[in-house]
Design a protein around this motif. Structure first.
Motif, PDB file in Angstrom:
ATOM      1  N   ALA A 121       0.831  -1.206   0.000  1.00 49.77           N
ATOM      2  CA  ALA A 121       0.000   0.000   0.000  1.00 49.77           C
ATOM      3  C   ALA A 121       0.863   1.253   0.000  1.00 49.77           C
ATOM      4  CB  ALA A 121      -0.931  -0.001   1.219  1.00 49.77           C
ATOM      5  N   ARG A 127       0.891   4.068  -2.902  1.00 45.80           N
ATOM      6  CA  ARG A 127       0.623   5.487  -2.654  1.00 45.80           C
ATOM      7  C   ARG A 127       1.658   6.360  -3.344  1.00 45.80           C
ATOM      8  NH1 ARG A 127       0.840   9.359   2.544  1.00 45.80           N
ATOM      9  NH2 ARG A 127      -0.627  10.870   1.780  1.00 45.80           N
ATOM     10  N   ASP A 152      -4.457   5.050  -6.123  1.00 48.80           N
ATOM     11  CA  ASP A 152      -5.356   5.059  -4.970  1.00 48.80           C
ATOM     12  C   ASP A 152      -6.180   3.778  -4.869  1.00 48.80           C
ATOM     13  OD1 ASP A 152      -4.431   7.534  -4.341  1.00 48.80           O
ATOM     14  OD2 ASP A 152      -6.105   8.626  -5.243  1.00 48.80           O
ATOM     15  N   ARG A 154      -6.313   1.338  -1.493  1.00 52.05           N
ATOM     16  CA  ARG A 154      -7.534   0.901  -0.800  1.00 52.05           C
ATOM     17  C   ARG A 154      -7.626  -0.617  -0.769  1.00 52.05           C
ATOM     18  NH1 ARG A 154      -9.522   4.880   2.417  1.00 52.05           N
ATOM     19  NH2 ARG A 154      -9.380   6.875   1.312  1.00 52.05           N
ATOM     20  N   THR A 197      -4.902  -1.801   1.942  1.00 48.32           N
ATOM     21  CA  THR A 197      -5.269  -1.441   3.319  1.00 48.32           C
ATOM     22  C   THR A 197      -6.528  -2.183   3.759  1.00 48.32           C
ATOM     23  OG1 THR A 197      -6.421   0.516   2.435  1.00 48.32           O
ATOM     24  CG2 THR A 197      -4.179   0.827   3.263  1.00 48.32           C
ATOM     25  N   GLY A 198      -7.451  -2.419   2.825  1.00 49.43           N
ATOM     26  CA  GLY A 198      -8.641  -3.204   3.152  1.00 49.43           C
ATOM     27  C   GLY A 198      -8.283  -4.615   3.562  1.00 49.43           C
ATOM     28  N   THR A 254      -1.539   1.176   9.309  1.00 52.63           N
ATOM     29  CA  THR A 254      -2.494   1.243   8.208  1.00 52.63           C
ATOM     30  C   THR A 254      -3.531   2.332   8.454  1.00 52.63           C
ATOM     31  OG1 THR A 254      -2.207  -1.123   7.784  1.00 52.63           O
ATOM     32  CG2 THR A 254      -4.188  -0.087   6.889  1.00 52.63           C
ATOM     33  N   LEU A 289      -4.278   5.588   6.027  1.00 49.57           N
ATOM     34  CA  LEU A 289      -5.599   5.974   5.532  1.00 49.57           C
ATOM     35  C   LEU A 289      -5.989   7.365   6.019  1.00 49.57           C
ATOM     36  CD1 LEU A 289      -7.477   2.567   5.976  1.00 49.57           C
ATOM     37  CD2 LEU A 289      -6.910   3.698   3.815  1.00 49.57           C
ATOM     38  N   ASP A 322      -7.079  10.598   3.831  1.00 53.51           N
ATOM     39  CA  ASP A 322      -8.333  11.324   4.084  1.00 53.51           C
ATOM     40  C   ASP A 322      -8.056  12.797   4.354  1.00 53.51           C
ATOM     41  OD1 ASP A 322     -10.102   9.198   3.740  1.00 53.51           O
ATOM     42  OD2 ASP A 322      -9.886   8.530   5.812  1.00 53.51           O
TER      43      ASP A 322
END
Length: 613
Positions: free
Chosen positions: A347, A351, A356, A360, A363-364, A380, A384, A388
């Motif tokens: 992840a 980045r 993106d 996601r 990280t999910g 993590t 995120l 945000d």
């Protein structure tokens, strides 16, 4: 002139992407239109020759043309993308595009066409070479990976320009790591494979990690490359990112794909194995998956005896796969799941790449694994929350930082918890929730008492809430920790002007001027200039103060604190009419608006005319 462009792949739905030619001419070939757009970008050193544009657009074909003798080098990067399989409809357009390129070469003797293409796609290019050469000669130049000398320069020079300082010893150790592969055979016997060159991809991963490390330690003057052995972590993260994305595209389990790679492409002796391409599947996987992994530099493709052959991209990936799949040599061994830490590293790389969707995805996967290491989950959540925050989802970001702080607290990791709390507090500060911001920053400062940035932010929070003496003390504490902090010097200087300590304020603001200009980028220059002008006016330098005030008003006509300080300057030098006008403008200013305690002072002056005397 030099023009560097790229022909992006097209789908049938993209056929309308061509441009419209003049009346009576056909629509421009969409491949040609894409290339012309990329050649005409803002980075061109010179305008695109009209003749080249006309020929590729299909304008004036068949009529004699005159051209300049000025040499033109027209480069097309990633030409292999044009040669990828397409629908029959697009195949026709590709043939037409190749003919247009050949026509351009024929029409312009001064044109040199440079096609940058992967080695594995040369066979697909061969049928078009005579068309593109237009009777001329073709020269092939193989671009090999850089040797150690060039690789060392590629590491050192960007770091130097960014203000970092890499020692030759650090660079040598890193290059040793990138060119040395410690592999094992099925019996567990180790051996070492060495290379004289370094893959550009590996250099990119190392420099991206260097930049992340440097960005996370803004006060550091010297930053270092990943230490010996750390490049395994970077390569493993990159592999995880590529495998997970491509496996998801083909509805496959990422862990199984990684296991298959290790079993298929590593021999019993711990060397790279090759696999010939099948019709629909290759070594039990969709052939399209192998092609996609070659595009991602996990595999490499070579043409041998008229067929494609796949193998690992580089020997350096062998130990990484062996470490990730310890059962690589055992037929029928179960695939191991990709760990939460693997997904987090992937992840982070995604980045940096600006992907993106991949961020996601990875990280999910981390948050989905209930048994994941709490530290990995916390890291993590911070990642995120960073995203945000950048996107303006401030409340969601604040909640993420606070959840991460609680996880770090449970480990316990007081330092990491303090940093997460500080980030949450900064968002509260941005949204004007000063009381909560002060409480969170005080909690962060308790955990990290030697962090100058937290002391600065706490000073700002107290200043904005009107606690000016306490804020000044915190800026002084920050300067004891970081004497060259521009933000702390500016904050204390501005506060000292507000409190009437003009001699000390002028000393701070003059020190700020002497700092490296790069260190002042975060400082609101108009506000510090206006504050210095006010201090000078009150210290008996009216001419210099008036000149500085007039100049700064031109740059910050809607800045509340600037207008307030400017009004005070004119009040000191006796121009009450100008001062009152500026005070009224300060009340209405919005970029930025006055702080509450500043607004009360301006209202007091406007409400009591005698105070203007």
């Amino acid at each position: 002139m030099l023009a560097l462009g790229r022909v992006r792949p097209l789908a049938d739905g993209d056929l309308g992407m061509g441009t419209v030619a003049p009346a009576g001419s056909p629509q421009v070939n969409p491949f040609a239109a894409a290339l012309l757009r990329s050649w005409s970008g803002p980075g061109d050193a010179a305008p695109l020759p009209p003749m080249l544009r006309d020929v590729l657009s299909g304008v004036g074909r068949g009529r004699p043309v005159a051209c300049s003798q000025r040499p033109v080098l027209a480069a097309v990067d990633q030409f292999e993308e044009l040669l990828a399989p397409h629908s029959p409809r697009l195949e026709v357009l590709r043939e037409q595009f190749m003919t247009l390129l050949g026509a351009a070469v024929t029409a312009m003797p001064n044109l040199r066409l440079l096609l940058i293409i992967r080695q594995g796609s040369l066979a697909e290019l061969a049928p078009y070479e005579s068309i593109l050469a237009a009777g001329g000669e073709i020269t092939r130049v193989r671009v090999d990976p850089p040797d150690r000398g060039a690789a060392a320069l590629a590491l050192a020079e960007p770091a130097r320009r960014a203000g970092g300082n890499l020692s030759p010893e650090v660079i040598d150790a890193c290059l040793d790591d990138l060119t040395t592969s410690r592999v094992t055979d099925v019996a567990g016997a180790p051996s070492v494979l060495t290379s004289d060159t370094v893959q550009p991809l590996f250099l990119h991963l190392v420099m991206a990690a260097f930049e992340r490390e440097r960005a996370g330690h803004a006060e550091a003057v010297v930053a270092e490359l990943p230490a010996w052995g750390a490049t395994d972590v970077l390569l493993a993260a990159y592999l995880t990112q590529a495998i997970a994305q491509e496996a998801r595209h083909y509805d496959l389990d990422a862990g199984e794909v990684r296991h298959w790679l290790a079993q298929t492409f590593i021999t019993e002796r711990g060397r790279r194995a090759g696999v010939d391409e099948g019709l629909a599947t290759t070594a039990g996987m969709p052939t399209a998956l192998l092609v996609a992994l070659a595009e991602r530099y996990v595999l490499v493709v070579e043409w041998r005896a008229g067929a494609r052959r796949f193998e690992l991209f580089d020997d350096r990936l062998i130990p990484v796969l062996q470490a990730a799949v310890p059962t690589w040599s055992i037929a029928g061994a179960a695939a191991t799941e990709i760990s939460a830490a693997d997904h987090l590293h992937a992840a982070l790389i995604s980045r940096v790449d600006g992907d993106d969707v991949a961020v996601r995805l990875h990280t999910g996967e981390v948050l989905r694994q209930q048994a994941a290491d709490p530290r990995v989950r916390a890291q993590t959540l911070v990642l995120l929350a960073d995203i945000d925050s950048e996107r303006g989802h401030l409340e969601q970001a604040r909640a993420g930082y606070q959840d991460a702080a609680q996880l770090y607290e449970s480990l316990p990791d007081v330092e990491a918890s303090g940093r997460a709390l500080a980030e949450a507090a900064r968002l509260l500060l941005r949204t004007g929730r000063l009381g909560s911001a002060v409480a969170e920053l005080q909690a962060a400062a308790t955990r990290l008492p030697a962090d100058a940035n937290i002391q600065i932010d706490l000073g700002r929070a107290l200043w904005y809430s009107g606690q000016r003496w306490a804020a000044t003390a915190l800026f002084s504490t920050a300067l004891a920790l970081a004497p060259r902090s521009a933000a702390a010097l500016a904050g204390r200087g501005l506060l000292r002007v507000e409190l009437g300590d003009d001699v000390a304020a002028l000393e701070d603001l003059n020190r700020l001027d002497r700092l490296n200009p790069q260190a002042q980028q975060a400082v609101p220059a108009p506000e510090t200039r206006a504050a210095r002008a006010l201090a000078m006016a009150r210290l008996g330098q009216p001419a210099a103060a008036s000149a500085e005030t007039t100049a700064v008003l031109d740059d910050a006509a809607d800045n509340g604190p600037v207008l307030w300080h400017a009004a005070e300057v004119f009040r000191v030098i006796g121009d009450d009419t100008r001062a009152e006008d500026l005070l009224r403008r300060a009340v209405e200013a919005r970029e930025p608006a006055l702080l509450p305690h500043q607004r009360r002072e301006v209202d007091r002056l406007l409400g009591h005319p005698g105070a203007m005397a």
